[in-house]
Design an enzyme around this catalytic site. Structure first.
Site, PDB file in Angstrom:
ATOM      1  N   SER A  61      -3.065   0.717  14.717  1.00  0.00           N
ATOM      2  CA  SER A  61      -3.676   2.002  15.046  1.00  0.00           C
ATOM      3  C   SER A  61      -4.054   2.015  16.516  1.00  0.00           C
ATOM      4  O   SER A  61      -4.343   0.968  17.102  1.00  0.00           O
ATOM      5  CB  SER A  61      -4.923   2.243  14.186  1.00  0.00           C
ATOM      6  OG  SER A  61      -5.665   3.348  14.675  1.00  0.00           O
ATOM      7  N   TYR A  84     -13.439  -1.828  12.054  1.00  0.00           N
ATOM      8  CA  TYR A  84     -12.083  -1.266  11.922  1.00  0.00           C
ATOM      9  C   TYR A  84     -11.269  -1.500  13.186  1.00  0.00           C
ATOM     10  O   TYR A  84     -10.122  -1.961  13.126  1.00  0.00           O
ATOM     11  CB  TYR A  84     -12.149   0.223  11.606  1.00  0.00           C
ATOM     12  CG  TYR A  84     -10.777   0.863  11.490  1.00  0.00           C
ATOM     13  CD1 TYR A  84      -9.963   0.585  10.393  1.00  0.00           C
ATOM     14  CD2 TYR A  84     -10.304   1.722  12.475  1.00  0.00           C
ATOM     15  CE1 TYR A  84      -8.703   1.162  10.293  1.00  0.00           C
ATOM     16  CE2 TYR A  84      -9.050   2.306  12.370  1.00  0.00           C
ATOM     17  CZ  TYR A  84      -8.247   2.026  11.285  1.00  0.00           C
ATOM     18  OH  TYR A  84      -7.000   2.599  11.193  1.00  0.00           O
ATOM     19  N   ASN A  87       1.528   3.528  -2.837  1.00  0.00           N
ATOM     20  CA  ASN A  87       1.453   4.482  -3.940  1.00  0.00           C
ATOM     21  C   ASN A  87       1.061   5.878  -3.461  1.00  0.00           C
ATOM     22  O   ASN A  87       1.128   6.845  -4.219  1.00  0.00           O
ATOM     23  CB  ASN A  87       0.460   4.018  -5.010  1.00  0.00           C
ATOM     24  CG  ASN A  87      -0.944   3.828  -4.476  1.00  0.00           C
ATOM     25  OD1 ASN A  87      -1.282   2.734  -4.041  1.00  0.00           O
ATOM     26  ND2 ASN A  87      -1.761   4.870  -4.482  1.00  0.00           N
ATOM     27  N   GLY A 124       2.731   5.005   3.230  1.00  0.00           N
ATOM     28  CA  GLY A 124       3.526   4.017   2.524  1.00  0.00           C
ATOM     29  C   GLY A 124       4.477   4.640   1.525  1.00  0.00           C
ATOM     30  O   GLY A 124       5.640   4.236   1.416  1.00  0.00           O
ATOM     31  N   GLY A 148       0.805  -1.220   0.000  1.00  0.00           N
ATOM     32  CA  GLY A 148       0.000   0.000   0.000  1.00  0.00           C
ATOM     33  C   GLY A 148       0.831   1.259   0.000  1.00  0.00           C
ATOM     34  O   GLY A 148       0.679   2.100   0.887  1.00  0.00           O
TER      35      GLY A 148
END
Length: 391
Positions: A205, A231, A78, A82, A76
């Site tokens: 997280s 999440y 792009n 990251g 991840g």
């Protein structure tokens, strides 16, 4: 009789015209006094805001150590955290496989980073963590290209999206944030052990604090809450995975740690739902009160690079500092259950106990090869992991 002396009186300074004129010359009065006061207040507020901004951005990893020739995978990458992570690792000489879902955006990021760092050893590879077939294909290709892996950074993730399913029918947030990385890491463990000392970094997280592993409804089929439910559960799964894996890898030279990058201004919050004015307000506030992607990458970079953390494993970091975990994130009974359940869901056979391998590494055994119709003919995807420690 002596006459009493009469006291002499002196003229007060404010009655002296000369002194009063001098006082007026030294003081601001009227509008000038207000302007100076407002300027001082503005400067004080600006200093406090600057100090707050520095605190929000957090510390920066400043050690200059290089990792020339080290083989790295970042998922991840792009955009956001990251991309900043890859940028810094490229500056330090790493050979990086950029594992992204969107090849076009990955290629654009790769070219930009090459231009900025002059490091030509960056490679664009397709990886959709929402598809177990894609994970296996990525690993199969990587293993034909590299015999070692020095650093794996599990950075990709989704946050608070509407309830959708992965290609394999799993709840999207658990599927991408946990299960995809669970399979990827297990399939790459043999390459990591061959490169030991090597490292795994898991981007979790602080939302794990709100998470609970719902054994009765792991895929949130009965009740779905985007942030505080699915999440947060997936981020707690990241922490429990880190803790369990660190135990299984004890003595192999492979370390694994997880981190909270902070509240970062990235595309991760694109699924935020609310009135347009709240979205606009959040966007404006994020410019000041959220971390930049570069600041958000610093803890991952420290875990990946800092020589002082060579032996650190199974820990949780935030703002480049180690933080204690709450009790439900240290519950190894839950971690064991989640590991076994994850093995079933991704199609890995259970870890087998056995003697040390031929290289003499303690606690290092092989997982029997799992048959998979998703692996291309001729591709060998080894699934070597360590044995469970004896109780």
């Amino acid at each position: 009789m002596s006459q009493a002396a009469t006291p002499t009186t002196t003229t007060p300074a404010y009655d002296d015209p000369t002194a009063e004129a001098a006082e007026k010359a030294l003081c601001f009065r009227g509008i000038w006094a207000w302007l100076v006061l407002l300027l001082l207040i503005f400067l004080c507020i600006a200093f406090v805001m600057w100090l707050l901004r520095k605190c929000i951005q957090g510390p920066v990893y400043r050690k200059a150590n290089r990792i020339d020739g080290k083989v790295v995978i970042v998922t991840g990458c792009n955009t956001g955290i990251g991309k900043e992570t890859v940028l810094e690792l490229a500056r330090r000489g790493a050979k990086i496989y950029m594992a992204c879902r969107d090849p076009a955006r990955c290629e654009a990021a790769r070219i930009e980073i090459i231009d900025r760092t002059q490091n030509q050893q960056l490679f664009n590879r397709s990886l959709d963590l929402g598809s177990l077939e894609s994970v296996r294909n990525f690993v199969a290709r990587f293993k034909t290209e590299e015999t070692r892996l020095d650093l794996l950074i599990n950075n990709a993730g989704v946050m608070a999206c509407p309830r959708t399913l992965t290609a394999d029918g799993y709840e999207m947030q658990l599927g991408v944030n946990h299960l995809g990385h669970f399979l990827l890491t297990n399939l790459l463990l043999d390459r990591l052990k061959q490169a030991a000392p090597s490292r795994i970094v898991v981007v979790s997280s602080a939302a794990y604090l709100f998470g609970r592993i719902n054994r009765e409804d792991l895929m949130s089929e009965r009740k779905y809450s985007k942030f505080f439910g699915a999440y947060s559960q997936s981020k707690l799964a990241n922490v429990l995975f880190t803790r369990k894996l660190s135990m299984l890898l004890k003595g192999t030279g492979v370390t694994v740690n997880c981190c909270h990058p902070g509240v970062v201004r990235t595309e991760l919050n694109r699924h935020f739902a609310g009135p347009e004015w709240t979205k606009s307000a959040l966007k404006v506030l994020s410019l000041y009160f959220f971390k930049t992607p570069r600041a958000g990458a610093q803890t991952s970079l420290r875990l990946a690079l800092d020589p002082a953390l060579e032996g650190s494993s199974g820990n949780y970091y935030s703002d480049c500092m180690r933080f204690p975990l709450v009790p439900w994130a240290r519950n190894m009974e839950t971690a064991d259950w989640l590991w076994r359940e994850s093995e079933k869901l991704v199609g890995l056979p259970p870890i087998q106990s056995g003697p040390s391998n031929q290289n003499g590494q303690n606690g290092s055994g092989a997982r029997p090869a799992a048959a998979s119709s998703t692996t291309a003919p001729g591709d060998s995807v080894e699934t070597v992991v360590v044995d469970r420690p004896s109780s």
